[in-house]
Design an enzyme around this catalytic site. Structure first.
Site, PDB file in Angstrom:
ATOM      1  N   HIS A 100       0.857  -1.194   0.000  1.00 44.30           N
ATOM      2  CA  HIS A 100       0.000   0.000   0.000  1.00 44.30           C
ATOM      3  C   HIS A 100       0.882   1.229   0.000  1.00 44.30           C
ATOM      4  O   HIS A 100       1.966   1.222   0.578  1.00 44.30           O
ATOM      5  CB  HIS A 100      -0.912   0.007   1.241  1.00 44.30           C
ATOM      6  CG  HIS A 100      -2.074   0.934   1.111  1.00 44.30           C
ATOM      7  ND1 HIS A 100      -1.997   2.266   1.436  1.00 44.30           N
ATOM      8  CD2 HIS A 100      -3.332   0.718   0.656  1.00 44.30           C
ATOM      9  CE1 HIS A 100      -3.178   2.835   1.194  1.00 44.30           C
ATOM     10  NE2 HIS A 100      -4.004   1.925   0.727  1.00 44.30           N
ATOM     11  N   GLU A 151      -7.860  -5.029  -0.610  1.00 41.14           N
ATOM     12  CA  GLU A 151      -8.337  -5.828  -1.745  1.00 41.14           C
ATOM     13  C   GLU A 151      -8.210  -7.322  -1.489  1.00 41.14           C
ATOM     14  O   GLU A 151      -8.906  -8.120  -2.099  1.00 41.14           O
ATOM     15  CB  GLU A 151      -7.539  -5.479  -3.009  1.00 41.14           C
ATOM     16  CG  GLU A 151      -7.439  -4.007  -3.320  1.00 41.14           C
ATOM     17  CD  GLU A 151      -8.731  -3.420  -3.843  1.00 41.14           C
ATOM     18  OE1 GLU A 151      -9.797  -3.950  -3.490  1.00 41.14           O
ATOM     19  OE2 GLU A 151      -8.666  -2.433  -4.580  1.00 41.14           O
TER      20      GLU A 151
END
Ligand code: COA
Length: 377
Positions: free
Chosen positions: A264, A322
């Site tokens: 991320h 996700e």
């Protein structure tokens, strides 16, 4: 104006850390792994309040009372119904190969209709109708893609339950609707991510809400943002069983490919939304449907985290939202090509809130670039 100097945190050539807005909507603490949405930790919201409550929180700035919650639910339902009425006039918008592309075309058409505007009503009526419409269009695209006909909304249902019903063609088990509701709450807002920034830039020009949602959907669908969960499920299918995760991940890394659902830009620890979705999945499992997929996902995450740590000892790369999105949306019965449009169904609440906030700020967003081209002699 030198934005890099002004903010003191920008990386050369990028916008990392540049403050582009003041917001009361959400805050991401990447070092501690904390996400605060309108004054609440995400753990206290997802699975604890419904999507309608979350919309109320984002759009009015306070937890809605019963009457406001009902009115917000009604605005969402009106949006679903208005969008459904429009489907026969959508031409080829619904037949796009990619669900997000279809969503952009459909929502743009929605903007051309006067009926969604709500002059004189509470400001969030407009936000609710556009957010509601996104769900109908996403579901209709999935139905057409599966060779069926779009299904009319049931305005008596909550947003998550009705979305699931419009996709699946039948009322889903309550546990599945609850898990999807928790997902929509989890992804509704997340700081100044790429699609939210896009929405705010559009709003800052004085353009309309629908244009902002269309543009934001285009930003969301890229694989580095909201396009990852479908590929995460492909990965889990390819791995097949927990014992094969390590070898599979190692081969992918050796081939120079990225592991979807890992890493991320902001988080240096595990994305807190991964834990929240895992919790929602655990509750769904108690209702009896997930099992093996969740075990496979956990084994894959462990293997990926360990191998990525070996490869990038200085750059923590952990599961992002996700990863468990893929498992959850699959478990509630959504097809994988609908995962990214479903992300938009939830994030539309945040985009709308940011558009409202940006309108109040009333200032054009106009960042600077660093010119590195030639200069005439
Ligand atoms: N798999 C393998 N390697 C990864 C990786 C991943 N998922 N994410 C980052 N890396 C590696 C990069 O290749 C880079 O290595 P290098 O320095 O040897 O070139 C290093 O880690 C730093 O990556 P960087 O590109 O600076 O990270 P970023 O902040 O730009 O990337 C993401 C953030 C989310 C785009 C990135 O982690 C990624 O592509 N993840 C997979 C896609 C995904 O899950 N997207 C959903 C995001 S919510």
């Amino acid at each position: 104006m030198d934005l890099a100097k002004q903010n003191g945190a920008a990386k050369a050539g990028g916008l990392d850390g540049v403050v582009v807005a003041d917001t009361a909507l959400s805050e991401v603490d990447g070092e501690r792994g904390r996400l605060v949405v309108a004054g609440h930790d995400i753990e206290a919201l997802a699975g604890r309040v419904g999507f309608e409550d979350l919309c109320g929180l984002l759009w009015t700035g306070a937890a809605p009372d019963a009457a406001t919650r009902r009115a917000i639910g009604q605005a969402l339902a009106e949006g679903r119904a208005l969008a459904f009425e429009q489907i026969p006039a959508l031409g080829e918008a619904l037949v796009a190969e990619d669900g997000s592309a279809a969503l952009m075309a459909c929502v743009a058409h929605f903007g051309a209709r006067a009926a969604w505007r709500a002059e004189g009503a509470a400001p969030w009526t407009e936000l609710g109708r556009v957010t509601g419409a996104v769900a109908t269009f996403a579901a209709a695209w999935a139905r057409r893609r599966a060779g069926g006909q779009p299904i009319a909304p049931d305005v008596s249902l909550g947003h998550a339950a009705d979305y699931l019903r419009m996709v699946r063609g039948e009322v889903a088990p309550e546990a599945a609707a609850r898990a999807l509701d928790a997902y929509l709450v989890t992804v509704a807002d997340h700081g100044m991510n790429a699609s939210t920034f896009t929405a705010r830039v559009v709003a800052s020009t004085g353009s309309d809400l629908v244009s902002a949602i269309v543009a934001a959907t285009g930003a969301l669908k890229g694989p580095l943002h909201g396009g990852a969960p479908g590929p995460v499920l492909d990965m889990l299918d390819a791995i097949g069983e927990p014992g094969r995760a390590g070898a599979w991940i190692a081969a992918e890394l050796a081939a120079g490919r990225r592991i979807m659902g890992m890493g991320h830009r902001i988080y240096r620890v595990r994305d807190p939304r991964a834990a929240v979705l895992e919790r929602a999945l655990g509750e769904l499992e108690r209702g009896g449907s997930v099992g093996a997929r969740l075990a496979l996902a956990r084994a894959t995450e462990r293997a990926a985290e360990a191998l990525l740590a070996e490869r990038h000892p200085d750059r923590p790369l952990k599961a992002n939202v996700e990863f468990y999105t893929a498992v959850l949306l699959d478990a509630v019965g959504l097809p994988r090509e609908l995962f990214t449009p479903t992300f938009a169904v939830g994030r539309a609440a945040g985009w709308s809130a940011h558009v409202q906030e940006q309108r109040r700020a009333g200032r054009l967003i106009r960042p600077a670039s660093r010119y590195v081209g030639p200069v005439p002699a």
